[in-house]
Design an enzyme around this catalytic site. Structure first.
Site, PDB file in Angstrom:
ATOM      1  CB  ALA A   1      -7.457 -31.792  31.818  1.00 50.65           C
TER       2      ALA A   1
ATOM      3  CG  HIS B   1      -2.700 -33.797  40.415  1.00 50.81           C
ATOM      4  ND1 HIS B   1      -3.528 -32.806  40.891  1.00 50.81           N
ATOM      5  CD2 HIS B   1      -2.860 -33.770  39.075  1.00 50.81           C
ATOM      6  CE1 HIS B   1      -4.148 -32.214  39.874  1.00 50.81           C
ATOM      7  NE2 HIS B   1      -3.759 -32.789  38.759  1.00 50.81           N
TER       8      HIS B   1
ATOM      9  CE1 TYR C   1      -7.056 -28.482  39.728  1.00 54.74           C
ATOM     10  CE2 TYR C   1      -7.833 -28.723  37.473  1.00 54.74           C
ATOM     11  CZ  TYR C   1      -7.016 -29.136  38.512  1.00 54.74           C
ATOM     12  OH  TYR C   1      -6.172 -30.203  38.330  1.00 54.74           O
TER      13      TYR C   1
ATOM     14  CB  SER D   1     -11.419 -32.599  34.504  1.00 54.92           C
ATOM     15  OG  SER D   1     -10.585 -31.459  34.584  1.00 54.92           O
TER      16      SER D   1
ATOM     17  CB  THR E   1      -8.200 -30.566  42.553  1.00 53.70           C
ATOM     18  OG1 THR E   1      -9.021 -31.553  41.919  1.00 53.70           O
ATOM     19  CG2 THR E   1      -6.749 -30.971  42.444  1.00 53.70           C
TER      20      THR E   1
ATOM     21  CE1 TYR F   1      -1.877 -32.001  30.736  1.00 54.68           C
ATOM     22  CE2 TYR F   1      -3.531 -33.416  29.716  1.00 54.68           C
ATOM     23  CZ  TYR F   1      -3.161 -32.521  30.708  1.00 54.68           C
ATOM     24  OH  TYR F   1      -4.069 -32.159  31.666  1.00 54.68           O
TER      25      TYR F   1
ATOM     26  CE  LYS G   1      -7.894 -36.322  41.768  1.00 57.07           C
ATOM     27  NZ  LYS G   1      -6.758 -35.514  41.264  1.00 57.07           N
TER      28      LYS G   1
ATOM     29  NE  ARG H   1      -1.064 -35.032  35.077  1.00 52.71           N
ATOM     30  CZ  ARG H   1      -0.787 -35.147  33.778  1.00 52.71           C
ATOM     31  NH1 ARG H   1      -0.052 -36.140  33.343  1.00 52.71           N
ATOM     32  NH2 ARG H   1      -1.272 -34.274  32.909  1.00 52.71           N
TER      33      ARG H   1
ATOM     34  CB  SER I   1      -4.701 -37.990  45.173  1.00 55.83           C
ATOM     35  OG  SER I   1      -4.228 -37.666  43.866  1.00 55.83           O
TER      36      SER I   1
END
Ligand code: FNR
Length: 367
Positions: free
Chosen positions: A82, A262, A136, A109, A162, A27, A238, A265, A260
């Site tokens: 996370a 991420h 989020y 996060s 984000t 992960y 972000k 990912r 970014s």
């Protein structure tokens, strides 16, 4: 306890494998699909070469700066990540304490395994530490609003929205592993308000399913007005990779942007964040502070990002490697390794302070 003391961030990554379950390691380390963007984030740094300036008095070096008007001892923040309790039982609390004691920033996060209040409480003694909350936007507006209010009440200094995750990118190992949280870990910020959690899903990553069910993929620029209306916190976006989006962020009142992808990912095949930075800096022309993340592993990477015009950088995975190996002490060590490398890289390139780092240090080579 350690077989050896790592002397750089790559050694931390190797060592961390011994401290993590396969599911957690997969992960943490994965990128989306073929991991092309994940690799490209590193390759972009390797492509840029430096032109050091000589015979400069670098006997006295200063690495401190500021972000959104708050002091930073280093141009460095810890990226929002996370599930940090998968690495160490102290999780986000250890990370936040290490950041605050080093005088660098930390972004908590939405998907943290320690709560907004617990992290803030642990850092109470560090008065002007830079701590932001990453948001989020969930389909449930009330829930989203409750998160924002908690962050504000607990003293977080900015909201970091984000914007590159309307759905979750597909990390195929997580899909194979049917990624889920162990029974003793929870979404500390969400489980209490709403009972939400990452549960086991057949043939799919539980996190992917969580995003599909709970996050709102309909969010647009207009929703930024709503977000700004429910909280006085400065807004940081972000996940920007294009000059036109960067300009829009300025227009909609963002006070900073984070260039970014991420950490490779989300959209695989997306350009390296460093390449995006080179395009975005001239477009925004100083109207907002610009940060960068993705692939920072050496002090020279920070030097290159700053030379391109970033005010500061975020670091992601290496923090998790430090956390896995030795909790707060491991995170502190990762930060100090980077600090020492930046310090030496500045001396060797003729920069006594961060303001001396400019684009003339850079040479771009095509490969
Ligand atoms: C992340 N990232 C991330 N970003 C975000 O906005 N919210 C989040 O909850 C997470 N979670 C998360 C978990 C893990 C395990 C990783 C590795 C990354 C992305 C993160 O903030 C950052 O953009 C990248 O990690 C930066 O790249 P490097 O430094 O890891 O290469």
């Amino acid at each position: 306890e350690h077989r050896f003391q790592p002397i750089n961030l790559f050694e931390y990554e190797k060592l961390a494998k011994d401290y993590l379950s396969q599911m957690a390691l997969d992960y943490y380390s994965s990128g989306a699909w073929d991991e092309i963007t994940l690799q490209e984030n590193r390759t972009a740094f390797e492509r840029i070469k430096l032109r050091p300036r000589v015979l400069v008095d670098v006997s006295d070096r200063h690495l401190n700066t500021s972000i959104l008007g708050q002091p930073l001892q280093l141009p460095l923040l810890i990226a929002p990540m996370a599930f940090q309790c998968l690495a160490h039982p102290d999780g986000e609390v250890a990370t936040a304490l290490a950041a605050a004691s080093a005088g660098i920033g930390m972004i908590l996060s939405t998907m943290a395994t320690k709560s907004i209040e617990e992290v803030a409480g642990a850092c109470e003694q560090f008065r002007d530490s830079v701590r932001w909350f990453q948001l989020y936007i969930h389909k449930d507006r009330g829930l989203t609003r409750a998160l924002v209010e908690k962050a504000y009440k607990s003293g977080y200094k900015a909201l970091c929205l984000t914007v590159d995750a309307p759905v979750l990118g597909q990390r195929e190992k997580d899909r194979r592993n049917e990624f889920a949280l162990p029974l003793d870990l929870h979404l500390a910020n969400l489980a209490t308000i709403s009972g939400l959690d990452i549960s086991h899903e057949k043939g799919e990553s539980g996190l992917f399913t969580y995003f599909a069910q709970q996050l709102n993929p309909a969010v647009t620029w207009k929703d930024l007005e709503w977000l700004q209306s429910i909280s006085p916190l400065p807004l940081v976006l972000k996940g920007i990779l294009r000059p036109d989006d960067a300009l829009r962020a300025v227009e909609y009142g963002a006070q900073a942007i984070i260039v970014s992808n991420h950490g490779g990912r989300q959209l695989d095949g997306a350009i390296a964040s460093l390449d995006a930075l080179a395009e975005i800096i001239p477009a925004v022309n100083g109207r907002v502070e610009v940060l960068l993340d993705g692939g920072i592993r050496r002090g020279t990477d920070i030097l290159k990002a700053l030379a391109l015009g970033a005010k500061a950088v975020l670091i992601g995975r290496p923090i998790l490697w430090g956390l896995a190996v030795a909790g707060k002490a491991g995170v502190s060590h990762v930060i100090s390794l980077l600090q020492d490398e930046l310090n030496i890289a500045m001396a060797l390139s003729g920069c006594a302070k961060l303001q001396d780092i400019d684009a003339s240090l850079l040479k771009f080579t095509r490969i």
